[in-house]
Motif scaffolding. Sequence first.
Motif, PDB file in Angstrom:
ATOM      1  N   MET A 114      45.717  47.969  23.361  1.00  0.00           N
ATOM      2  CA  MET A 114      46.520  46.821  23.780  1.00  0.00           C
ATOM      3  C   MET A 114      45.582  45.653  24.024  1.00  0.00           C
ATOM      4  N   THR A 115      45.844  44.537  23.427  1.00  0.00           N
ATOM      5  CA  THR A 115      44.996  43.362  23.592  1.00  0.00           C
ATOM      6  C   THR A 115      45.305  42.674  24.888  1.00  0.00           C
ATOM      7  N   ALA A 116      44.316  41.991  25.388  1.00  0.00           N
ATOM      8  CA  ALA A 116      44.494  41.288  26.657  1.00  0.00           C
ATOM      9  C   ALA A 116      45.378  40.085  26.441  1.00  0.00           C
ATOM     10  N   PRO A 117      46.364  39.840  27.305  1.00  0.00           N
ATOM     11  CA  PRO A 117      47.240  38.689  27.136  1.00  0.00           C
ATOM     12  C   PRO A 117      46.508  37.396  27.383  1.00  0.00           C
ATOM     13  N   ALA A 118      46.946  36.363  26.631  1.00  0.00           N
ATOM     14  CA  ALA A 118      46.383  35.030  26.839  1.00  0.00           C
ATOM     15  C   ALA A 118      46.943  34.467  28.122  1.00  0.00           C
ATOM     16  N   HIS A 119      46.225  33.479  28.689  1.00  0.00           N
ATOM     17  CA  HIS A 119      46.632  32.937  29.983  1.00  0.00           C
ATOM     18  C   HIS A 119      46.960  31.458  29.909  1.00  0.00           C
ATOM     19  N   SER A 120      46.892  30.848  28.685  1.00  0.00           N
ATOM     20  CA  SER A 120      47.056  29.402  28.606  1.00  0.00           C
ATOM     21  C   SER A 120      48.437  28.997  28.135  1.00  0.00           C
ATOM     22  N   GLU A 121      49.245  29.940  27.634  1.00  0.00           N
ATOM     23  CA  GLU A 121      50.540  29.577  27.084  1.00  0.00           C
ATOM     24  C   GLU A 121      51.631  29.749  28.135  1.00  0.00           C
ATOM     25  N   PRO A 122      52.674  28.979  28.014  1.00  0.00           N
ATOM     26  CA  PRO A 122      53.784  29.101  28.957  1.00  0.00           C
ATOM     27  C   PRO A 122      54.416  30.482  28.864  1.00  0.00           C
ATOM     28  N   ALA A 123      54.978  30.939  29.933  1.00  0.00           N
ATOM     29  CA  ALA A 123      55.547  32.288  29.990  1.00  0.00           C
ATOM     30  C   ALA A 123      56.695  32.446  29.023  1.00  0.00           C
ATOM     31  N   HIS A 124      57.470  31.382  28.809  1.00  0.00           N
ATOM     32  CA  HIS A 124      58.652  31.540  27.971  1.00  0.00           C
ATOM     33  C   HIS A 124      58.297  31.704  26.493  1.00  0.00           C
ATOM     34  N   ARG A 125      57.010  31.541  26.096  1.00  0.00           N
ATOM     35  CA  ARG A 125      56.598  31.728  24.705  1.00  0.00           C
ATOM     36  C   ARG A 125      55.895  33.063  24.508  1.00  0.00           C
ATOM     37  N   ARG A 126      56.052  33.974  25.443  1.00  0.00           N
ATOM     38  CA  ARG A 126      55.361  35.256  25.335  1.00  0.00           C
ATOM     39  C   ARG A 126      56.102  36.175  24.381  1.00  0.00           C
ATOM     40  N   ILE A 127      55.324  36.763  23.478  1.00  0.00           N
ATOM     41  CA  ILE A 127      55.877  37.663  22.458  1.00  0.00           C
ATOM     42  C   ILE A 127      55.056  38.945  22.470  1.00  0.00           C
ATOM     43  N   LEU A 128      55.749  40.069  22.328  1.00  0.00           N
ATOM     44  CA  LEU A 128      55.082  41.365  22.251  1.00  0.00           C
ATOM     45  C   LEU A 128      55.356  41.960  20.873  1.00  0.00           C
ATOM     46  N   LEU A 129      54.278  42.325  20.177  1.00  0.00           N
ATOM     47  CA  LEU A 129      54.397  42.975  18.862  1.00  0.00           C
ATOM     48  C   LEU A 129      54.084  44.454  19.037  1.00  0.00           C
ATOM     49  N   VAL A 130      55.017  45.317  18.599  1.00  0.00           N
ATOM     50  CA  VAL A 130      54.872  46.760  18.746  1.00  0.00           C
ATOM     51  C   VAL A 130      54.863  47.362  17.353  1.00  0.00           C
ATOM     52  N   ASP A 131      53.663  47.763  16.880  1.00  0.00           N
ATOM     53  CA  ASP A 131      53.522  48.295  15.505  1.00  0.00           C
ATOM     54  C   ASP A 131      52.256  49.136  15.474  1.00  0.00           C
ATOM     55  N   ASP A 132      52.322  50.239  14.719  1.00  0.00           N
ATOM     56  CA  ASP A 132      51.158  51.125  14.681  1.00  0.00           C
ATOM     57  C   ASP A 132      50.120  50.710  13.650  1.00  0.00           C
ATOM     58  N   MET A 133      50.373  49.609  12.900  1.00  0.00           N
ATOM     59  CA  MET A 133      49.441  49.165  11.852  1.00  0.00           C
ATOM     60  C   MET A 133      48.687  47.919  12.310  1.00  0.00           C
ATOM     61  N   PRO A 134      47.386  47.985  12.462  1.00  0.00           N
ATOM     62  CA  PRO A 134      46.606  46.822  12.904  1.00  0.00           C
ATOM     63  C   PRO A 134      46.782  45.617  11.994  1.00  0.00           C
ATOM     64  N   ALA A 135      47.006  45.846  10.676  1.00  0.00           N
ATOM     65  CA  ALA A 135      47.134  44.719   9.743  1.00  0.00           C
ATOM     66  C   ALA A 135      48.339  43.867  10.101  1.00  0.00           C
ATOM     67  N   ILE A 136      49.412  44.503  10.563  1.00  0.00           N
ATOM     68  CA  ILE A 136      50.608  43.756  10.946  1.00  0.00           C
ATOM     69  C   ILE A 136      50.296  42.847  12.117  1.00  0.00           C
ATOM     70  N   HIS A 137      49.532  43.338  13.050  1.00  0.00           N
ATOM     71  CA  HIS A 137      49.171  42.524  14.212  1.00  0.00           C
ATOM     72  C   HIS A 137      48.356  41.309  13.782  1.00  0.00           C
ATOM     73  N   ALA A 138      47.425  41.516  12.792  1.00  0.00           N
ATOM     74  CA  ALA A 138      46.614  40.396  12.317  1.00  0.00           C
ATOM     75  C   ALA A 138      47.470  39.352  11.621  1.00  0.00           C
ATOM     76  N   ASP A 139      48.452  39.809  10.818  1.00  0.00           N
ATOM     77  CA  ASP A 139      49.316  38.857  10.128  1.00  0.00           C
ATOM     78  C   ASP A 139      50.172  38.076  11.109  1.00  0.00           C
ATOM     79  N   PHE A 140      50.688  38.740  12.125  1.00  0.00           N
ATOM     80  CA  PHE A 140      51.513  38.025  13.095  1.00  0.00           C
ATOM     81  C   PHE A 140      50.698  36.990  13.860  1.00  0.00           C
ATOM     82  N   ARG A 141      49.445  37.290  14.101  1.00  0.00           N
ATOM     83  CA  ARG A 141      48.625  36.304  14.794  1.00  0.00           C
ATOM     84  C   ARG A 141      48.382  35.078  13.921  1.00  0.00           C
ATOM     85  N   LYS A 142      48.272  35.285  12.602  1.00  0.00           N
ATOM     86  CA  LYS A 142      48.152  34.119  11.706  1.00  0.00           C
ATOM     87  C   LYS A 142      49.428  33.282  11.741  1.00  0.00           C
TER      88      LYS A 142
END
Length: 505
Positions: free
Chosen positions: A1-29
């Motif tokens: 589990m990656t550490a949550p960022a602390h600079s964004e407003p709470a209402h923009r928080r998104i959680l991605l739940v997937d067993d493939m690391p590549a999906i997490h990288a694409d969502f971050r892009k």
Amino acid sequence: MTAPAHSEPAHRRILLVDDMPAIHADFRKILGGPAPTADFDAFEQALFGEPVVAPAGAAGFELDSAYQGQEALACVQAALQAGRPYAVAFVDMRMPPGWDGVQTIERLWQVDARLQVVICTAYSDYAWHEVLERLDARDRLLILKKPFDAIEVSQMADTLTAKWQATRQAMQHASTLETQVRARTAELEAANRQLQQELAERQRTSAQLQLAASVFDNAMDGIVVTDERSCILSVNPAFTTLTGYTAAEAIGRKLSLLRSDRNEPNFYREQWNLLLQAGRWTGELWNRRKDGEVFCEWLNISAVPVTPGQPARYVGIFNDVTALRRQDDHIRHLAFHDPLTGLPNRALLLDRLEHAIDGAARLGEHLGLMFIDLDRFKQINDTLGHELGDRLLQEIAHRLRQQLLESDTAARLGGDEFVVLLEHVQDPQALGTLAERLITSLSRPVVVEPHTMQVGATIGIACFPEHGLRATDLMRQADAAMYAAKSAGRGCWRVGPPSPGGPTD
């Protein structure tokens, strides 16, 4: 589990739940997270058909990653505890070896029912209608099929977080309004309660006055109100019923209006002095009605509590107990006498025997106690019936009284058993003569037309102090002597053996 960022407003928080690391990288892009490494380029092509490029304006989301359902649940719980819940969760349907997507969503909604969920899947073990049937989706569940479109992912994240924030703001505004409404309502309710209390107090006072007046007018007991000089101020209808005096005739006159000559001369003075001292008097007294009839009443007089400066008042409540008083002697008689023959019963006999023993011991005198049992009475009672048997017992009682002195006592213990107590016995030897006379008298025929009945008598005798010093000892010795006489053939008498506790010991 990656550490949550602390600079964004709470209402923009998104959680991605997937067993493939590549999906997490694409969502971050796509959503403006940290840039992926070159290791995931091959997966981007497979999922999106072309290299993923973040859409313009996609930045500003706070994206956290979880690779299994259990990890996602921990993230949601931690976010709620920190007061910074997630607005949206993108959840893969297949995440071996842990929970699948449906199981994960069920558990996430158990801890955060407001969480918006997007199902991300290329393959699913469930049909869409099965997912809807299993999950209480309402308006918080969407589906996103792989391969993903970056614009679609970005717009979906932007729209769902905006919806979540708008809903949250609406709820906060509604909560603020509710708080204001509750506060104003509480003020109005407090004012209303105060008014209701004042009204209820007035109604209660009015009801109490009405009840007191109703009780006063409808009470079965007589009620009279006087001042400190015993001058009558008020009476109720029952007072008139019990005394014969109307309110007009009684008010203004003193309670001595009812006085009779049946009480002691100083009775009323002592009564009133005690009332002034203790504030209450309760007892029985004889008063006189208007027509001159004397009656017995039970009276309770109490001082009425008053504030300083108010005149003293006294309330008397009474009822007529004349009939009860007249019945008292009869009841007392029934309690200590046999109802059939009128002779003393066991309780009165024992009481008299105890007193006789005390007197004889003090004066050095003798007592005699005889137990008498009727022979053949049961046969007559069973053959001719209880009514004739009762008549026979009454005649036996009468004959016993005729043979005894006024100081002696004849008692019936029950059935066909009688006891005779003889006081001031000068010669204990003379008891045998009396026993013979009793046997002769009781054995004479009794005629109750058209029947002639005849019983015999067997007598056992005990003497004080020869056969005992206590009532129980004498009763036991006389009873034993009677059974000895029965064994000797009935129709005779026997004297009990000397008691070890007697004076001859």
